[in-house]
Design a protein around this motif. Structure first.
Motif, PDB file in Angstrom:
ATOM      1  N   GLY B  62      -7.893 -31.153-110.181  1.00  0.00           N
ATOM      2  CA  GLY B  62      -8.024 -32.230-111.371  1.00  0.00           C
ATOM      3  C   GLY B  62      -7.767 -33.737-110.900  1.00  0.00           C
ATOM      4  O   GLY B  62      -7.316 -33.710-109.819  1.00  0.00           O
ATOM      5  N   PRO B  63      -7.904 -34.562-111.815  1.00  0.00           N
ATOM      6  CA  PRO B  63      -7.677 -36.042-111.177  1.00  0.00           C
ATOM      7  C   PRO B  63      -5.955 -36.452-111.382  1.00  0.00           C
ATOM      8  O   PRO B  63      -6.078 -37.593-111.812  1.00  0.00           O
ATOM      9  CB  PRO B  63      -8.716 -36.630-112.254  1.00  0.00           C
ATOM     10  N   TYR B  64      -5.378 -35.463-111.063  1.00  0.00           N
ATOM     11  CA  TYR B  64      -4.020 -35.964-111.026  1.00  0.00           C
ATOM     12  C   TYR B  64      -3.638 -36.870-109.956  1.00  0.00           C
ATOM     13  O   TYR B  64      -2.636 -37.611-110.266  1.00  0.00           O
ATOM     14  CB  TYR B  64      -2.980 -34.646-111.134  1.00  0.00           C
ATOM     15  N   ILE B  65      -4.524 -37.101-109.039  1.00  0.00           N
ATOM     16  CA  ILE B  65      -4.062 -37.974-108.026  1.00  0.00           C
ATOM     17  C   ILE B  65      -4.314 -39.505-108.550  1.00  0.00           C
ATOM     18  O   ILE B  65      -3.680 -40.250-107.553  1.00  0.00           O
ATOM     19  CB  ILE B  65      -4.995 -37.723-106.873  1.00  0.00           C
ATOM     20  N   VAL B  66      -4.875 -39.770-109.673  1.00  0.00           N
ATOM     21  CA  VAL B  66      -4.728 -41.059-110.238  1.00  0.00           C
ATOM     22  C   VAL B  66      -3.463 -41.447-110.838  1.00  0.00           C
ATOM     23  O   VAL B  66      -2.928 -40.703-111.945  1.00  0.00           O
ATOM     24  CB  VAL B  66      -5.888 -41.170-111.162  1.00  0.00           C
ATOM     25  N   LEU B  67      -2.349 -41.912-110.066  1.00  0.00           N
ATOM     26  CA  LEU B  67      -0.823 -41.674-110.340  1.00  0.00           C
ATOM     27  C   LEU B  67      -0.529 -42.837-111.173  1.00  0.00           C
ATOM     28  O   LEU B  67       0.488 -42.799-111.661  1.00  0.00           O
ATOM     29  CB  LEU B  67      -0.154 -41.422-109.087  1.00  0.00           C
ATOM     30  N   ALA B  68      -1.378 -43.966-111.336  1.00  0.00           N
ATOM     31  CA  ALA B  68      -0.972 -45.088-112.046  1.00  0.00           C
ATOM     32  C   ALA B  68      -2.245 -45.850-112.395  1.00  0.00           C
ATOM     33  O   ALA B  68      -3.219 -45.446-111.886  1.00  0.00           O
ATOM     34  CB  ALA B  68      -0.049 -45.861-111.150  1.00  0.00           C
ATOM     35  N   PRO B  69      -2.230 -46.647-113.443  1.00  0.00           N
ATOM     36  CA  PRO B  69      -3.475 -47.164-113.915  1.00  0.00           C
ATOM     37  C   PRO B  69      -4.393 -47.871-112.827  1.00  0.00           C
ATOM     38  O   PRO B  69      -3.807 -48.745-112.184  1.00  0.00           O
ATOM     39  CB  PRO B  69      -3.076 -48.181-114.978  1.00  0.00           C
ATOM     40  N   GLY B  70      -5.443 -47.191-112.400  1.00  0.00           N
ATOM     41  CA  GLY B  70      -6.413 -48.026-111.598  1.00  0.00           C
ATOM     42  C   GLY B  70      -6.373 -47.636-110.220  1.00  0.00           C
ATOM     43  O   GLY B  70      -6.812 -47.912-109.094  1.00  0.00           O
TER      44      GLY B  70
END
Lengths: 93, 157
Positions: B62-70
């Motif tokens: 899943g997209p948990y690697i997007v750890l902060a906005p943007g």
């Protein structure tokens, strides 16, 4: 001794960053703790009191005995400090 | 003379000149992740297999690697083809959706590789401190070409 895990998909990236932030936040509470990183599948087999992870991975950690805390922004120390404080207070109450 | 690695506490040394690309146009997250991964291959930090593994990891975990906005932090496991410690950065002209509940859309895609589960930790911590600064993020996003983007990272403190 409170056992805390920073959990991400592989235990290498996001959780390693989270660990540095959690350490600072936990130190500020003054509790006696053990902090480690692990991946989501290994986390299910661990005895832990608190697990900090992302919204995407939290679902898969339901059913563990630990309290699972969702972190939205892993760079936001304020969010992490606040959530650590609340979680520790809840554990100690 | 103080070299870049010393001045930046290791962050600059982790980003070779060939490891940054500014203002790419990518159709979707897969393409953006592949571009960042390809830079790791170009700098000798990872194999081609590693790039495939990064994409698979996002699909599976899943997209948990997007750890902060943007901001996405793409990586796979050392055994997937990590050769050396290396980081890369692709900035996107148009942000892409990863499916992240809290932090979409993404316009900064970092990637890293490591030969084991330890050697990248110091540089990763330096990167976290770097992207924690809104000022640094603004300078990265304002960089118009690869050279400028490279300079922003090398000059970070």
């Amino acid at each position: 001794m409170i056992r805390v895990f920073a959990v991400c998909g592989m235990g290498l990236g996001t959780s390693a960053i989270l660990k540095t932030r959690l350490r600072a936040a936990l130190d500020a509470t003054g509790v006696d703790y053990m902090l480690d990183v692990t991946d989501a599948s290994a986390a299910r087999g661990q005895q832990a009191d608190l697990i900090f992870t992302s919204a995407e991975l939290a679902e898969g950690l339901k059913g563990t005995s630990a309290k699972v805390v969702v972190v939205k922004n892993f760079m936001d120390r304020e969010e992490i400090n606040q959530k650590v404080k609340e979680a520790i207070e809840e554990l100690q109450s | 003379m103080v070299d870049d690695a010393e001045r930046t506490g290791g962050l600059g040394a982790s980003f070779p000149r060939e490891a940054v690309r500014a203002g790419l146009r990518c159709a979707d997250w897969r393409e953006a992740v592949r571009e960042a991964g390809k830079l790791l291959v170009a700098t000798g930090a990872a194999t081609d297999d590693y790039v495939d593994a990064i994409v698979r990891a996002v699909e599976e975990l899943g997209p948990y690697i997007v750890l902060a906005p943007g901001i996405a932090l793409a990586h796979a496991r050392p055994e997937d083809g990590g050769v050396a410690v290396g980081f890369s950065l692709v900035t996107l002209a148009e942000p892409v959706e990863f499916g992240s509940e809290h932090n979409d859309p993404v316009d900064l895609v970092f990637a890293f590789a490591s030969p084991d589960s330890e050697q990248h930790i110091t540089a990763l911590a330096a990167l976290a401190d770097f992207i924690e600064s809104d000022d640094n993020l603004a300078r990265i996003r304002a960089a118009n070409d690869d050279e400028e983007l490279y300079r922003v990272i090398q000059e970070a403190n």
